[in-house]
Design an enzyme around this catalytic site. Structure first.
Site, PDB file in Angstrom:
ATOM      1  N   ASP A  28       0.854  -1.200   0.000  1.00  0.00           N
ATOM      2  CA  ASP A  28       0.000   0.000   0.000  1.00  0.00           C
ATOM      3  C   ASP A  28       0.885   1.243   0.000  1.00  0.00           C
ATOM      4  O   ASP A  28       1.900   1.277   0.703  1.00  0.00           O
ATOM      5  CB  ASP A  28      -0.837   0.101   1.293  1.00  0.00           C
ATOM      6  CG  ASP A  28      -1.816  -1.048   1.455  1.00  0.00           C
ATOM      7  OD1 ASP A  28      -2.051  -1.748   0.470  1.00  0.00           O
ATOM      8  OD2 ASP A  28      -2.325  -1.216   2.584  1.00  0.00           O
ATOM      9  N   CYS A  64     -24.802   2.341  27.453  1.00  0.00           N
ATOM     10  CA  CYS A  64     -24.677   3.703  26.938  1.00  0.00           C
ATOM     11  C   CYS A  64     -25.976   4.137  26.255  1.00  0.00           C
ATOM     12  O   CYS A  64     -26.949   4.439  26.924  1.00  0.00           O
ATOM     13  CB  CYS A  64     -23.451   3.797  26.029  1.00  0.00           C
ATOM     14  SG  CYS A  64     -22.831   5.492  25.924  1.00  0.00           S
ATOM     15  N   HIS A 107     -19.116   1.779  29.152  1.00  0.00           N
ATOM     16  CA  HIS A 107     -18.925   0.594  28.308  1.00  0.00           C
ATOM     17  C   HIS A 107     -18.143  -0.482  29.058  1.00  0.00           C
ATOM     18  O   HIS A 107     -16.927  -0.593  28.893  1.00  0.00           O
ATOM     19  CB  HIS A 107     -18.177   0.977  27.025  1.00  0.00           C
ATOM     20  CG  HIS A 107     -18.994   1.793  26.087  1.00  0.00           C
ATOM     21  ND1 HIS A 107     -19.855   1.233  25.179  1.00  0.00           N
ATOM     22  CD2 HIS A 107     -19.113   3.120  25.932  1.00  0.00           C
ATOM     23  CE1 HIS A 107     -20.462   2.179  24.491  1.00  0.00           C
ATOM     24  NE2 HIS A 107     -20.034   3.345  24.935  1.00  0.00           N
ATOM     25  N   GLU A 165     -17.958  -3.504  28.492  1.00  0.00           N
ATOM     26  CA  GLU A 165     -17.397  -4.533  27.610  1.00  0.00           C
ATOM     27  C   GLU A 165     -15.919  -4.283  27.310  1.00  0.00           C
ATOM     28  O   GLU A 165     -15.171  -5.197  26.982  1.00  0.00           O
ATOM     29  CB  GLU A 165     -18.201  -4.630  26.308  1.00  0.00           C
ATOM     30  CG  GLU A 165     -18.066  -3.462  25.322  1.00  0.00           C
ATOM     31  CD  GLU A 165     -19.030  -2.300  25.589  1.00  0.00           C
ATOM     32  OE1 GLU A 165     -19.486  -2.157  26.741  1.00  0.00           O
ATOM     33  OE2 GLU A 165     -19.316  -1.539  24.643  1.00  0.00           O
TER      34      GLU A 165
END
Ligand code: GLN
Length: 543
Positions: free
Chosen positions: A147, A381, A515, A517
């Site tokens: 790239d 949230c 959050h 998680e």
């Protein structure tokens, strides 16, 4: 020992799992007793991924210190347990914005500012800065070799390889060895070409990690070694497996950690203790029960948009010896079809974080279904905000209740946060501010009221969790909503920002403004996910 740097590049195709490979190597070195840090260099021009759509880039992972980073940092934390920081992820955009800022200030004293050395110096500085005497820094380079975008990063790590020498720097290249069904063969040419591409920019890989959907026979391994100019033992197969948490174990079995240590001249010694990983994999492969959780969101076609969430739910399953099946539902569907059709029979409903009005009404309907049918509900949230709107409308008699995120409304139970406390300082924002990096971001403390469900789950009343939001539940509605049965169980320490809510007459109904998680790990499942999955298991015994 001096910090050693392991650079991980990828070739042939994207999405080979460089992030996972970096995280798993980190876990393996850690299991051998080394201190490990994992970092990522991202080649795009955004200053951070915060303003990118989850469809573009997957989840935005937030660190304790409030950086919006690439989702691979989530893998790193889940595998090595070390909290990532601002200094673990940088993009081309940030590097350029720093270099250009310095140019404007006149820091370059009239010189010509160039990619080499100014941009590459800034990259090298980032890679080597802010370390805490780690034994190893694993540094993943985003993108695919070849790239245009990643060239400055490759040039910078080439220079570092040269400056530090092989005793302190190493290059690992991840490639693909595809199987061609028509000829029944594994093909090594893409790997050869990818290594050539890397060599064109002056980097010679020391280890090749070869992704393949089946074992790579010695013949092919030797061929890759011969054409790519490395020893056959340094061609490490990375075979597809059923669970990501098996990766450290498989890498060890294929000799990856040994090859890394050998490169640095370190005696490999005893085998690392991987019992924790074996235990995790055992629980995933042989669960004692299973539950189905409906995740009612917006980006449900792209599971990467909720990466930490799906992992945290899996961790909740590991903690309960159960398999957690996820039923991804795009909330918009409830605008046309009845919730009952989709949610009947699920054992738990989760509305995750989200932005914008699209699909919000469907999420509110999912909350209503969970509340009325006594199905465990977890609102994260945006999911907490929707639970508050639902309670305001249907329990507290405020049919016009809404969030100002969707425009003005008669009862803004959720409103724009214009000011909040961060440590000793007050942070202020207005609705006209830049969108990038201006949310309430990172770890903030919350005080939980004792004898509430959430305090019981945490076993604590003072917690700190990561945030990423611009709107908040309006504390002025507290009395009305509590009177209707929605308890404000946790707030910011100054009592001004609602952090958690729960329904008292419900088996499991919790909303959190943060959050959780983001902090869950397979070897340390987050208590809320553990408890939510346990409640879903109870529910599965009822239906
Ligand atoms: N859109 C909401 C806000 O900004 C919720 C954000 C989120 O769920 N992360 O407050």
């Amino acid at each position: 020992m001096a910090t050693r740097f392991i650079f991980i590049t990828g070739g042939v195709v994207s999405s080979l799992g460089k992030g996972l490979a970096s995280a798993a190597l980190g876990a393996l070195l850690q299991a051998r007793g080394y201190r490990v840090r994992v970092r990522k260099l991202d080649p795009y021009l955004n200053v951070d991924p915060g303003t990118m759509s989850p469809f573009e880039h997957g989840e935005v992972y937030v660190t304790d210190d409030g950086a919006e980073t690439d989702l691979d940092l989530g893998h790193y934390e889940r595998f090595i347990g070390v909290a990532a920081t601002q200094s673990d992820n940088v993009t081309t955009g940030r590097i350029y914005s720093d270099v250009l800022g310095r140019e404007r200030r006149g820091d370059y004293l009239g010189g010509t500012v160039q990619v080499i050395p100014h941009v590459t110096d800034a990259i090298k500085k980032f890679v080597t800065a802010d370390l805490l005497s780690e034994d190893f820094v694993i540094c993943e380079i985003g993108g695919t070799v070849g790239d245009i975008e990643s060239l400055p990063f490759l040039e910078a790590i080439r220079q570092l390889g040269n400056e530090l020498g092989p005793e302190r720097a190493m290059f690992v290249h991840l490639t693909l060895v595809p199987y061609l069904a028509s000829s029944g063969e594994l093909k090594t040419k893409p790997t050869q070409h990818s290594v050539m591409e890397l060599q064109r920019v002056g980097i010679r890989p020391h280890v090749l990690l070869c992704r393949c959907d089946r074992p790579i026979p010695n013949g092919e391994r030797n061929k890759i070694a011969l054409f790519c100019n490395i020893r056959p033992e340094a061609v490490v197969p990375a075979i597809d497996i059923d669970t990501i948490y098996q990766v450290p174990i498989s890498y060890h079995e294929e000799g990856f950690d040994t090859q890394v240590l050998t490169h640095f001249g370190i005696e490999a010694g005893e085998t690392p203790n991987l019992d924790t990983w074996r235990e995790i994999v055992g629980r995933i492969r042989e669960p004692d029960g299973e539950v189905t959780i409906a995740v009612v969101g917006k980006y449900t076609d792209l599971p990467d948009a909720y990466k930490s969430l799906s992992e945290a739910l899996a961790h909740g399953g590991i903690a309960n010896h159960a398999r957690v099946n996820l039923d991804w539902i795009a909330s918009e569907i409830f605008e046309e079809e009845d919730t009952v059709e989709h949610l009947n029979g699920v054992h738990g409903i989760l509305v995750p974080g989200g932005f914008g009005e699209r699909g919000a009404e469907g999420k509110i309907q999912a909350v209503q279904f969970a509340r009325e049918h006594n199905v465990p509900y977890f609102g994260i949230c945006f999911g907490m905000q929707m639970a508050v709107i639902e309670a305001a409308r249907n329990l507290a008699g405020m049919p016009e209740a809404g969030s100002t995120e969707f425009g003005p409304c008669a009862d803004p139970v959720v409103g724009l946060m214009t000011e909040w406390q961060q440590g000793d300082a007050k942070v202020q924002r207005s609705s006209g501010d830049n969108l990038g990096g201006t949310m309430r971001l990172g770890a903030y403390p919350a005080s939980l009221e004792s004898r509430t469900h959430i305090a019981e789950i945490y076993g604590l009343t003072e917690i700190a969790e990561r945030h990423r939001h611009r709107y908040e539940v309006n504390i002025n509605y507290r009395n009305t909503l509590e009177g209707a049965g929605l308890k404000f169980s946790g707030t910011s320490p100054d009592g001004l920002l609602p952090e958690t809510v729960e329904l008292e007459d419900h088996p499991w109904f919790i909303g959190v403004q943060f959050h959780p998680e983001l902090k869950s790990k397979p070897f340390e499942p987050h208590p809320l996910f553990k408890s939510f999955v346990a409640a879903a298991l109870d529910q599965s015994r009822l239906v």
